[in-house]
Design an enzyme around this catalytic site. Structure first.
Site, PDB file in Angstrom:
ATOM      1  N   SER A 126      62.246  29.324 -23.244  1.00  0.00           N
ATOM      2  CA  SER A 126      60.806  29.063 -23.325  1.00  0.00           C
ATOM      3  C   SER A 126      60.030  30.322 -22.993  1.00  0.00           C
ATOM      4  O   SER A 126      60.496  31.175 -22.209  1.00  0.00           O
ATOM      5  CB  SER A 126      60.460  27.974 -22.303  1.00  0.00           C
ATOM      6  OG  SER A 126      59.073  27.885 -22.128  1.00  0.00           O
ATOM      7  N   TYR A 151      60.629  24.044 -13.771  1.00  0.00           N
ATOM      8  CA  TYR A 151      61.098  23.995 -15.165  1.00  0.00           C
ATOM      9  C   TYR A 151      61.320  25.415 -15.683  1.00  0.00           C
ATOM     10  O   TYR A 151      62.366  25.733 -16.265  1.00  0.00           O
ATOM     11  CB  TYR A 151      60.081  23.258 -16.040  1.00  0.00           C
ATOM     12  CG  TYR A 151      60.240  23.569 -17.511  1.00  0.00           C
ATOM     13  CD1 TYR A 151      61.276  22.982 -18.236  1.00  0.00           C
ATOM     14  CD2 TYR A 151      59.400  24.470 -18.157  1.00  0.00           C
ATOM     15  CE1 TYR A 151      61.456  23.297 -19.588  1.00  0.00           C
ATOM     16  CE2 TYR A 151      59.568  24.782 -19.498  1.00  0.00           C
ATOM     17  CZ  TYR A 151      60.593  24.199 -20.200  1.00  0.00           C
ATOM     18  OH  TYR A 151      60.773  24.512 -21.519  1.00  0.00           O
ATOM     19  N   LYS A 155      64.852  27.680 -16.885  1.00  0.00           N
ATOM     20  CA  LYS A 155      65.062  28.434 -18.132  1.00  0.00           C
ATOM     21  C   LYS A 155      65.462  29.877 -17.824  1.00  0.00           C
ATOM     22  O   LYS A 155      66.328  30.449 -18.480  1.00  0.00           O
ATOM     23  CB  LYS A 155      63.804  28.379 -19.015  1.00  0.00           C
ATOM     24  CG  LYS A 155      63.531  26.999 -19.581  1.00  0.00           C
ATOM     25  CD  LYS A 155      64.667  26.508 -20.479  1.00  0.00           C
ATOM     26  CE  LYS A 155      64.513  25.103 -20.959  1.00  0.00           C
ATOM     27  NZ  LYS A 155      65.719  24.561 -21.625  1.00  0.00           N
TER      28      LYS A 155
END
Ligand code: UFG
Length: 344
Positions: A126, A151, A155
């Site tokens: 991302s 989150y 990643k």
């Protein structure tokens, strides 16, 4: 036909990628536990494939169940790993849920690749890995910034785990794909974005307001240093994004990679403001949207968009659909997706 395992293949981007792989001569199968997708997505996928879609209902944190997929499919040539929890606000509230799932299932997939001789992996990363960068557009060389949420950190950690794995296994090849803002739906409206959890992303909120599922929406912040004061994002149509995965699989299977761990930004390469996205929706659909101008949302960066030269030149990937195509297809899906929730 090369068999590709799509982990998270009944979710939003995964389902569109299954279709694009099939359209380009691959044989996709998926593993999806429906933790954030509806079982009936399989019907929509099967309709587009024109054959029953093969999905293993497996939580990839369960190593035994994950191994069985690889045992039953010794001809898997590549894994595309989408399966992850994806909501920024939820990750702030429930960090252990994100670390446990997003890291353990990646580790299991890598261990299975090693044990069952699968040599190619595509990983969903991302633009969140760049954090709150000030240098625009971001290139793949832009260093990781401080992660804004758990989150984003999963990643960053996922990418690092894969890099270390590639160093330890020179015969293994990985592509890390950094998505910007995916939105829109397959043009058929047979599949689209349909999470179980509450969506916090802009485009589905716009369509939910327009159809009446939500009364109104707020533009989070109109005093940013941007051309109209609202945030700038790089919206990328999910079908263009899906096709980038097919390109990445071809890139690896045809051994076009220079190193065994390559990174690509996936965006249109230009910024669209939140107000421009709303205007595009109103113009394209003729619907007027009930929205108000509000305060900034915590954690938002003012502007981010991609430098896409690398993905265009090395992957040969050229996204074709703009913000108008995005909002049009999202609106068509919003109007058609009721079948998904109807009792059989
Ligand atoms: N927005 C609104 N109103 C809403 C919802 C969103 O104004 O009701 C705005 C946001 O403030 C932001 C823009 O629309 O300015 C886009 O917001 P999204 O939630 O759709 O997407 P984000 O840019 O926050 O999220 C994306 C990816 C994430 C990733 C994050 C990292 O979808 O996976 O970028 O910055 F983690």
């Amino acid at each position: 036909m090369s068999k590709i395992l799509v982990a998270g293949g009944c979710g939003y981007i995964g389902s569109h990628t299954v279709i694009d792989l099939n359209d380009n001569g691959f044989n996709p199968i998926s593993a999806d536990d429906f933790s954030n997708s509806h079982e009936r997505m399989v019907d929509g996928i099967s309709t587009l494939l024109e054959r029953p879609h093969v999905n293993y209902r497996v939580d990839l944190c369960d190593m035994d169940a994950t191994e069985r997929i690889f045992e039953e499919n010794p001809d898997i040539e590549a894994v595309i790993h989408f399966a992850a929890h994806i909501y920024v606000p939820e990750s702030v509230d429930r960090p252990t849920k994100y670390y446990r799932n997003n890291l353990n299932n990646l580790l299991n997939v890598l261990d299975c690749c090693e044990k069952y001789g699968v040599k190619n992996l595509i990983f969903s990363s991302s633009c969140a890995v760049y954090g709150n960068t000030k240098v625009l557009p971001v290139t793949e060389q832009t260093p990781f910034g401080e992660a804004e949420c758990p989150y984003a950190r999963t990643k960053q950690m996922g990418e690092q785990i894969i890099r270390d794995y590639c160093t330890a296994h020179p015969e293994f090849n990985a592509v890390l794909l950094r998505y910007f803002n995916p939105a829109g739906s397959h043009e058929s409206s047979k599949i689209g974005e349909a999470p179980i959890l509450e969506n916090t992303h802009l485009v589905p909120i716009i369509t939910e307001v327009a159809i009446g599922h939500r009364k109104s929406m707020t533009v989070f912040g109109t005093d940013y240093d941007t051309r109209d004061g609202s945030c700038v994002r790089d919206f990328i149509h999910v079908m263009d994004l899906a096709h980038a995965h097919t390109k990445a699989v071809e890139f690896l299977l045809h051994k076009k990679n220079d190193s065994n761990c390559e990174v690509f930004n996936l965006g249109m390469g230009n910024g669209v403001t939140v107000l421009e996205a709303i205007n595009a929706f109103e113009n394209v659909t003729g619907q007027s949207l009930n929205y108000s101008l509000g305060e900034r949302r915590a954690g938002d960066v003012a502007a981010i968009y991609a430098d896409t030269r690398n993905s265009r030149e090395k992957l040969g990937w050229v996204p074709k659909r703009d913000i108008n195509d995005i909002v049009k297809s999202a609106w068509d899906w919003e109007n058609n997706k009721t079948w998904l929730y109807e009792e059989v």
